[in-house]
Design an enzyme around this catalytic site. Structure first.
Site, short mmCIF file in Angstrom:
data_model
loop_
_atom_site.label_atom_id
_atom_site.label_comp_id
_atom_site.label_asym_id
_atom_site.label_seq_id
_atom_site.Cartn_x
_atom_site.Cartn_y
_atom_site.Cartn_z
N GLU A 286 0.83 -1.14 -0.04
CA GLU A 286 -0.05 -0.17 0.00
C GLU A 286 0.81 1.33 0.12
O GLU A 286 0.66 2.27 -0.47
CB GLU A 286 -0.84 0.17 1.20
CG GLU A 286 -2.32 0.55 0.87
CD GLU A 286 -3.21 0.56 2.16
OE1 GLU A 286 -4.26 -0.55 1.97
OE2 GLU A 286 -3.22 0.79 3.34
N HIS A 307 7.57 -26.87 -0.78
CA HIS A 307 6.96 -28.03 -1.50
C HIS A 307 5.73 -27.41 -2.40
O HIS A 307 5.00 -28.31 -2.82
CB HIS A 307 6.52 -28.89 -0.52
CG HIS A 307 7.53 -29.40 0.11
ND1 HIS A 307 8.03 -30.77 -0.08
CD2 HIS A 307 8.61 -28.97 1.38
CE1 HIS A 307 9.15 -30.94 0.74
NE2 HIS A 307 9.27 -29.87 1.51
N LYS A 421 -13.85 0.63 -3.53
CA LYS A 421 -15.21 1.25 -2.85
C LYS A 421 -16.30 1.96 -3.21
O LYS A 421 -17.37 1.60 -3.21
CB LYS A 421 -14.58 2.09 -1.58
CG LYS A 421 -13.72 1.41 -0.38
CD LYS A 421 -13.29 2.28 0.60
CE LYS A 421 -12.12 1.64 1.53
NZ LYS A 421 -11.70 2.52 2.42
O1 PA5 Z 1 -3.61 1.36 5.91
C1 PA5 Z 1 -4.67 1.92 5.77
O2 PA5 Z 1 -4.95 3.05 5.82
C2 PA5 Z 1 -5.84 0.86 5.43
O3 PA5 Z 1 -5.33 -0.43 5.27
C3 PA5 Z 1 -6.84 0.91 6.50
O4 PA5 Z 1 -6.19 0.80 7.69
C4 PA5 Z 1 -8.19 0.09 6.29
O5 PA5 Z 1 -8.98 0.38 5.11
C5 PA5 Z 1 -9.24 0.24 7.36
O6 PA5 Z 1 -9.45 1.61 7.65
P1 PA5 Z 1 -10.13 2.06 9.11
O7 PA5 Z 1 -9.37 1.78 9.99
O8 PA5 Z 1 -10.34 3.64 8.62
O9 PA5 Z 1 -11.28 1.31 9.07
#
Ligand code: PA5
Length: 447
Positions: A286, A307, A421
């Site tokens: 990310e 394996h 989303k």
């Molecule tokens: O690293 C990030 O920002 C995302 O992976 C969020 O943690 C994830 O989308 C969950 O978001 P939230 O904590 O707002 O529910």
């Protein structure tokens, strides 16, 4: 020293001159990070979570953990992505992937709201039947649909079981200090809240209340965890590439990627590190995967995956390099008795501890992969203690930030996550998404 980066197997792949050439870039990136003037600098709170720990918040977390240990057999942790993976990784690393099944005097910990699968949800509900439960719902935005839907279900369960008043004492929210639906609901209902600092993004948040509450409920030592993180913060504040292992690791990744090794495999020989691999994948994936750039992070557990994927690593597309997370000391060894008969011809591997056999598998694999053209880096860690985990988390986070800056991306945002989303909300008919819905329906009918 909790962690050491061993680069001695990289000789044929990365030269000292190539590393030296990156020195000025690393120093510039370091300056941008530490003066908080680079891209995404509003999300640098994780740089000093160990040194700047909030003692008051820590005391509240520990008190809540003690209460949960006293009144619950199960804690359900509801969250996804950065609000889930760190706690899960920590639990496996510090306790065990079999934590719930092993004898212990702390509550089981179940995770929910990290998918939209009805099977997964039903199974978790099933596991809660007849047990005293508490909930920890974790969401920085307070609006993420997966945990929000799961929270509806578990909140209803807890309210039916304990009544509204009783439920209030069993629901703990970890969220923003002021914003979001979860915070509004918590304020309205009087749930105890823990704050995710504004300047710490989800995937950098395991050492905030996001991870700390479930980790404390599992009986782990939060001070040692933060001490390890603080020690790493000091060690990796050195701007010099040659004296900073997190930066050396980041620079080596960068050099390898430019040579076509665009996918990194985080390898371990410990099943307890599998979830750490999932956490690492989110952290790097990310943070770096944007603007058409980024190394593809993946993980494997050896010898299990030798394996299944070993063939690909050895002989497949030459795009991989491996970073091996090597554990120096197992918790408990297992002595392999030689057998008088030796009917299976395995006495050559017996008469020693299993950790020694695991180590030989590691060395044999490393040499085979290096000879096959797969560069190998080794991150050696002492043990599975809280201190080491805290240290390791900061090592990867600091390396990831440097790696992102060297690539020229903002390692602290995630604009691409929004696309799925928007489509999902449009297809579900969320008000305000009517135009997108029409476009998507047209697209689907054209397929
Ligand atoms: O690293 C990030 O920002 C995302 O992976 C969020 O943690 C994830 O989308 C969950 O978001 P939230 O904590 O707002 O529910």
């Amino acid at each position: 020293m909790s962690l050491a980066l061993n680069t001695s197997y990289l000789r044929d792949f990365v030269s000292p001159a190539e590393l030296e050439a990156l020195e000025p870039y690393v120093e510039t990136a370091h300056r941008l990070l530490h003066s908080r003037s680079g891209q995404g600098s509003e999300f640098l709170g994780w740089l000093e979570l160990g040194q700047n720990r909030c003692l008051e918040e820590l005391a509240r977390i520990q008190a809540a953990a003690r209460q949960i240990q006293k009144d619950s057999q199960v804690l359900v942790v509801i969250g996804i992505g950065g609000s889930y993976l760190g706690a899960r990784a920590a639990l496996d690393f510090l306790r065990s992937p079999n934590y719930n099944a092993l004898p212990k005097d702390t509550p089981d910990i179940l995770f929910a709201g990290n998918s939209l699968s009805p099977d997964a949800l039903n199974e978790t509900l099933e596991l809660c039947k007849g047990k005293d439960i508490s909930l920890n719902v974790v969401s920085k935005s307070g609006t993420t649909i997966e945990p929000a839907l799961a929270f509806r279900v578990f909140r209803d369960l807890v309210e039916k079981k304990y009544g509204k008043e009783g439920a209030r004492k069993r629901i703990y929210c970890t969220t923003d200090k002021a914003k979001g639906n979860l915070k509004s609901l918590a304020d309205r209902e009087g749930y105890q809240c823990f704050v995710i600092p504004d300047d710490v993004g989800g995937r950098y948040s395991v050492l905030t209340p996001v991870g700390l509450l479930p980790i404390a409920v599992a009986g782990c030592d939060l001070q040692a965890l933060l001490d390890g993180c603080a020690a790493a913060e000091r060690a990796y504040a050195n701007p010099k590439l040659s004296q900073n292992d997190a930066y050396r690791y980041a620079a080596i990744r960068n050099i390898l990627a430019r040579k076509g090794k665009v996918s990194e495999v985080l390898v371990s020989y410990e099943p307890a590190f599998v979830m750490l691999g999932e956490w690492y994948k989110q952290l790097f994936g990310e943070s770096e995967g944007k603007d058409g750039k980024g190394l593809y992070p993946t993980s494997m557990c050896f010898s299990t995956d030798l394996h299944s994927l070993g063939q690909y690593v050895q002989d497949g597309s030459p795009i991989l390099f491996e970073t091996v997370l090597a554990l120096k000391r197992n918790r408990r060894d297992f002595y392999l008795e030689p057998e008088a008969e030796d009917f299976d011809g395995l006495n050559f591997a017996a008469g020693q501890n299993l950790s020694a056999v695991n180590h030989k598998a590691f060395m044999g694999t490393l040499l085979a992969h290096v000879q096959g053209g797969v560069p190998n880096l080794v991150v050696e860690i002492e043990d599975r203690s809280e201190y080491t985990f805290g240290y390791l988390v900061h090592f990867f986070e600091k390396a990831c930030a440097m790696s992102g800056y060297l690539l020229g991306v903002n390692p602290f945002d995630q604009p691409g996550v929004q696309n799925y989303k928007t489509n999902m909300f449009a297809l579900l008919g969320k008000p305000g998404f009517e135009e997108q819905r029409k476009q998507l329906e047209q697209l689907l009918s054209d397929l």
